[in-house]
Motif scaffolding. Structure first.
Motif, short mmCIF file in Angstrom:
data_model
loop_
_atom_site.label_atom_id
_atom_site.label_comp_id
_atom_site.label_asym_id
_atom_site.label_seq_id
_atom_site.Cartn_x
_atom_site.Cartn_y
_atom_site.Cartn_z
N SER A 47 -12.31 -42.18 -51.95
CA SER A 47 -12.13 -42.05 -50.51
C SER A 47 -10.66 -42.21 -50.13
O SER A 47 -10.11 -41.41 -49.36
N HIS A 51 -8.26 -39.11 -48.63
CA HIS A 51 -7.55 -39.22 -47.36
C HIS A 51 -6.04 -39.03 -47.54
O HIS A 51 -5.39 -38.38 -46.72
N ILE A 112 -18.10 -40.73 -41.88
CA ILE A 112 -17.13 -40.16 -42.83
C ILE A 112 -17.87 -39.44 -43.95
O ILE A 112 -17.51 -38.32 -44.35
N ARG A 380 -10.28 -44.72 -45.75
CA ARG A 380 -9.51 -44.22 -44.62
C ARG A 380 -8.51 -45.29 -44.14
O ARG A 380 -7.35 -44.98 -43.84
N GLU A 384 -4.45 -45.16 -44.04
CA GLU A 384 -3.69 -45.38 -42.81
C GLU A 384 -2.58 -46.40 -43.03
O GLU A 384 -1.44 -46.21 -42.57
#
Length: 430
Positions: A47, A51, A112, A380, A384
């Motif tokens: 994941s 991203h 997601i 995610r 970020e």
């Protein structure tokens, strides 16, 4: 029943026998560079990597075994919202501000997953709908509280069903009530991981299997070493979870691997049309809970129990079959074709542990049984933070985490003793 390892080195599971075709992913050899290197090709690692790749980062993933080899490819496949300690516990322990911050993210992981499935065309047998099931009168009250709690945090796609409606959607008379959440569902978990790996590679990401990390060299850039090579990168994400081993001892001190067991029956065909006619997945409300669902070829996948300390049980079927028959006595004599076990990582607080080992080295671990959705959320959030937006990351990183009482010697027996008490309480209050 299949008990020997499946082709490709996976556990002897139904999932490994029905996974997606995968390309060869040779072990790392020599030196290479990347913007970010991710350790572990399970959900957390994939994941995060996906991203970052979508944001234009050059990503290398190092996997000791195969994509989805650990918990990501062995779990029950159920998309369950929130965290192993729910939002009311978080609010009581850590305050309203923390509960609001984590509550704002509590229902994001499943969204997601569904978005990934659609965007990249991942054929992982997604089916909508999940059910929490109450066995005792006390647990019915828990479901009522659960519904009100989640609605307070904005999640309203819930319906409380009485015993008759619960029997109609599950095929068992065992439950006094159920709470239906139509926004969740279930998947073939290994195919989800494998599909995400293919999506990452379509964006230029590189995955090396058979590439166990032996050392992380701090610095800017950091250097991640394997037996065959090394990767220099601006950022590192440690995503080994229950299979990290001794790579970072300070992470192991605050967590404990635990084993859970799963079986899959022979295909049921049309012999038992009453069993899960709506194809929802189910988990009960016990402390040591049972969970089950139907596969795409209509096998009953049934899991439950916990082995503290992650010991592989010798006879998975002997542990799980009595649980299955207590729920579905009509399946007496059904053949079990697959039985397997896998490890998840438990923290003392039952909340995930997220943080930094150095300014450019991030980690996430300890989903404590709620990993399918949380790993996709935290991927995610980690991406970020790497991109300079750390507010959501900081909400998790601020959670306190402590070693298990008694250290490594006593953490298993003390945790097992506590679990035995809660299990006894569940049985006495039915």
């Amino acid at each position: 029943m299949q008990t020997s390892p499946s082709p490709g080195g996976h556990a002897p599971s139904l999932y490994a026998a029905t996974g997606l075709p995968q390309p060869p992913r040779p072990a790392l050899q020599g030196s290479t560079e990347a913007d970010a290197v991710v350790i572990g090709a399970g959900y957390t690692g994939l994941s995060t990597a996906l991203h970052l790749a979508e944001a234009g980062y050059r990503v290398v993933v190092l996997e000791a075994q195969r994509v989805g080899w650990g918990a990501s490819g062995r779990n029950g496949g159920q998309l369950v919202h929130s965290y192993s300690r729910d939002l009311d516990v978080i609010e009581a322990r850590h305050g309203t501000a923390t509960a609001r911050a984590l509550g704002a993210m509590a229902f994001e992981g499943a969204a997601i997953i569904k978005q990934r499935i659609q965007q990249y065309g991942i054929d992982c047998h997604f089916r909508p709908g999940g059910v929490f099931a109450a066995i005792s009168k006390r647990q019915v009250g828990q479901l009522e509280h659960h519904k009100a709690l989640w609605e307070r945090f904005g999640h309203r796609d819930l319906e409380l069903l009485d015993a008759g409606h619960s029997e109609a959607i599950t095929g068992t008379r065992r439950y006094r009530a159920t709470l239906l959440d139509r926004s969740t569902g279930h998947v073939h978990p290994l195919r989800l991981a494998q599909g995400e790996a293919l999506a990452l590679e379509s964006l230029g990401g590189v995955i090396h299997e058979d590439s166990a990390v032996t050392r992380i060299e701090r610095g800017d850039p950091a250097v991640v070493h394997t037996a065959g090579g090394q990767v220099r990168a601006r950022f590192v994400v440690v995503a080994g979870n229950a299979y990290l081993g001794g790579l970072e001892p300070q992470l192991a001190a605050r967590s404990m691997p635990c084993g859970t067991q799963v079986i899959a029956t022979e295909p049921l065909g049309g012999r038992f049309p009453e069993i899960l006619p709506t194809n929802y997945c189910v988990e009960d409300c016990n402390f040591l809970l049972d969970y089950f669902r139907l596969s795409a070829d209509r096998r009953l996948i049934y899991g439950g129990g916990v082995i503290y300390g992650a010991r592989d049980p010798a006879h998975v079927e002997s542990i799980i079959r009595p649980k299955l028959l207590k729920t579905f006595p009509q399946l007496k004599g059904v053949r079990v074709d697959f039985g397997w076990t896998g490890n998840f990582l438990l923290t003392l607080s039952r909340l995930p542990e997220v943080g930094r080992l150095a300014p450019n080295i991030y980690y996430s671990q300890g989903c404590s049984g709620h990993g399918v959705t949380f790993t996709h959320l935290i991927g995610r959030v980690l991406a970020e933070a790497i991109r300079g937006q750390a507010e959501r990351f900081d909400a998790f990183a601020a959670l306190p985490h402590h070693p298990f009482p008694g250290g490594r010697l006593l953490r298993v027996p003390l945790t097992a003793l506590g679990a035995a008490w809660y299990d006894l309480r569940d049985k006495l209050q039915r």
